[in-house]
Design a protein around this motif. Sequence first.
Motif, PDB file in Angstrom:
ATOM      1  N   UNK A   2      12.621  20.656 -22.352  1.00 32.79           N
ATOM      2  CA  UNK A   2      12.170  20.731 -21.247  1.00 32.79           C
ATOM      3  C   UNK A   2      11.666  19.825 -21.227  1.00 32.79           C
ATOM      4  N   UNK A   3      11.875  18.598 -21.382  1.00 32.66           N
ATOM      5  CA  UNK A   3      11.072  17.333 -21.330  1.00 32.66           C
ATOM      6  C   UNK A   3      11.525  16.773 -19.668  1.00 32.66           C
ATOM      7  N   UNK A   4      10.311  17.042 -19.361  1.00 36.06           N
ATOM      8  CA  UNK A   4      10.593  16.948 -17.476  1.00 36.06           C
ATOM      9  C   UNK A   4      11.117  15.611 -16.720  1.00 36.06           C
ATOM     10  N   UNK A   5      10.083  14.594 -17.231  1.00 34.55           N
ATOM     11  CA  UNK A   5      10.013  12.776 -17.193  1.00 34.55           C
ATOM     12  C   UNK A   5       9.341  12.085 -18.466  1.00 34.55           C
ATOM     13  N   UNK A  19       7.919  20.271 -19.073  1.00 43.34           N
ATOM     14  CA  UNK A  19       7.443  21.987 -18.242  1.00 43.34           C
ATOM     15  C   UNK A  19       7.363  22.974 -19.358  1.00 43.34           C
ATOM     16  N   UNK A  20       6.497  23.537 -19.477  1.00 43.75           N
ATOM     17  CA  UNK A  20       5.965  24.504 -20.706  1.00 43.75           C
ATOM     18  C   UNK A  20       6.734  25.386 -20.431  1.00 43.75           C
ATOM     19  N   UNK A  21       8.037  25.967 -21.062  1.00 38.70           N
ATOM     20  CA  UNK A  21       9.097  27.366 -21.124  1.00 38.70           C
ATOM     21  C   UNK A  21       9.050  27.734 -21.806  1.00 38.70           C
ATOM     22  N   UNK A  22       8.597  27.249 -23.762  1.00 39.72           N
ATOM     23  CA  UNK A  22       8.627  27.886 -24.772  1.00 39.72           C
ATOM     24  C   UNK A  22       7.386  28.602 -25.602  1.00 39.72           C
ATOM     25  N   UNK A  23       7.615  29.804 -25.612  1.00 35.76           N
ATOM     26  CA  UNK A  23       6.561  30.828 -26.870  1.00 35.76           C
ATOM     27  C   UNK A  23       5.355  29.422 -27.322  1.00 35.76           C
ATOM     28  N   UNK A  24       4.044  29.475 -27.834  1.00 37.35           N
ATOM     29  CA  UNK A  24       2.989  29.047 -28.399  1.00 37.35           C
ATOM     30  C   UNK A  24       3.600  29.111 -29.427  1.00 37.35           C
ATOM     31  N   UNK A  25       3.981  30.068 -30.042  1.00 30.40           N
ATOM     32  CA  UNK A  25       4.542  29.218 -31.928  1.00 30.40           C
ATOM     33  C   UNK A  25       5.352  27.785 -31.284  1.00 30.40           C
ATOM     34  N   UNK A  89      -0.407  25.098 -15.301  1.00 31.31           N
ATOM     35  CA  UNK A  89       0.477  25.348 -15.939  1.00 31.31           C
ATOM     36  C   UNK A  89       1.946  25.371 -14.418  1.00 31.31           C
ATOM     37  N   UNK A  90       3.403  25.373 -14.933  1.00 25.83           N
ATOM     38  CA  UNK A  90       3.747  25.542 -16.626  1.00 25.83           C
ATOM     39  C   UNK A  90       4.230  23.945 -16.547  1.00 25.83           C
ATOM     40  N   UNK A  91       3.371  22.875 -16.507  1.00 23.30           N
ATOM     41  CA  UNK A  91       3.127  21.647 -16.440  1.00 23.30           C
ATOM     42  C   UNK A  91       2.211  21.140 -17.375  1.00 23.30           C
ATOM     43  N   UNK A  92       2.489  19.858 -18.725  1.00 18.29           N
ATOM     44  CA  UNK A  92       1.646  19.208 -19.056  1.00 18.29           C
ATOM     45  C   UNK A  92       2.273  17.953 -18.627  1.00 18.29           C
ATOM     46  N   UNK A  93       1.006  16.987 -18.870  1.00 14.73           N
ATOM     47  CA  UNK A  93       1.362  15.616 -18.676  1.00 14.73           C
ATOM     48  C   UNK A  93       0.074  14.406 -19.583  1.00 14.73           C
ATOM     49  N   UNK A  94       0.497  13.729 -19.948  1.00 15.42           N
ATOM     50  CA  UNK A  94      -0.222  12.709 -20.894  1.00 15.42           C
ATOM     51  C   UNK A  94       0.089  11.538 -20.747  1.00 15.42           C
ATOM     52  N   UNK A  95      -0.523  10.472 -20.835  1.00 13.20           N
ATOM     53  CA  UNK A  95      -0.857   9.289 -20.566  1.00 13.20           C
ATOM     54  C   UNK A  95      -1.110   8.582 -21.746  1.00 13.20           C
ATOM     55  N   UNK A  96      -0.855   7.338 -23.118  1.00 13.46           N
ATOM     56  CA  UNK A  96      -0.743   6.152 -23.756  1.00 13.46           C
ATOM     57  C   UNK A  96      -1.549   4.663 -23.452  1.00 13.46           C
ATOM     58  N   UNK A  97      -2.490   4.884 -23.539  1.00 18.75           N
ATOM     59  CA  UNK A  97      -2.725   3.372 -23.344  1.00 18.75           C
ATOM     60  C   UNK A  97      -2.647   2.755 -24.906  1.00 18.75           C
TER      61      UNK A  97
END
Length: 212
Positions: A2-5, A19-25, A89-97
Motif C-alpha cells: 500500500x504505497x499511497x504516493x 498507508x499502513x495495512x500490514x501487521x507489525x512483523x 495512523x494509518x498513514x506515515x510520510x517521510x522526506x529525504x533531502x
Amino acid sequence: MPLFREWAPDEHSLAAVWHITEEEHFFADQVPVRADTIRHGKRRIEFLAGRFLLQYLKNDFPLHAIAKNPNDKPVLPEGPYHFSISHSYPYVACIIDELGDTGIDIECERASILSVKHKFLTPEESELFPDTLPDILLAWTAKEAAYKYQGLRGVDFRQHLRIVGWKNITEAEKIISIKLPLIDDSAKKTFKSLIDKDFCLSYAIRYKHYKI
C-alpha cells in the motif's frame, strides 16, 4: 503493497506516503532496528513503518545511525542525508533531502483541531484561511513541517512560525510561506501542501518559482 504516493519534490529530494495495512512483523522483519521499548502497539508500528519508508526511498539509508541532536531532532550526525518523518495512523510520510534540512507533516482529518486553532494561528493568520477543517488542518501541517525543518526548542507556533502568505497551485495543492524569526528576522521558508480526502500533508520545498 500500500504505497499511497511516491514523488521527487526536486532533483535532490525524495518523498513518500505509506498507508499502513500490514501487521507489525511486516515492518519489523525488514528494518534493522528494534522497537521493543515502545509499549503502545500502534506507536510501535508507526515507528517501524517510518524507518521502512526511509529505507524504501534510499536502500542505503543508514537507519542504525539515526540519533537525536541537542534539540531532540532526529538526524544522521555523519550524513549523508537530511530527513523528516511524520505519522498519523494509518498513514506515515517521510522526506529525504541530500542538500539540507527538511520537514514533513501529515495529519488525518480530526474535527477537534477547529476548537484549538487559536493556539497556533494568530487572528491575522486566521483571516488568510477559510474556516473549514481541511484549510485549518493545512495550516497546522505547514507549521508542523516548519517546526521540524527548523529543529529548535522553545517554539511558539503563533510567534515563531508566522504564515505570511499562500497561494493555490491546484484545488488540492497549496504553497505556504512561513517566517522563521528564531533562525533570522528575515528568514522564510516555503512549504507545499496537499489536501487529500483522508489527510493533509505539508513538506519543505526549495523551488524558486514557488516563492510568494
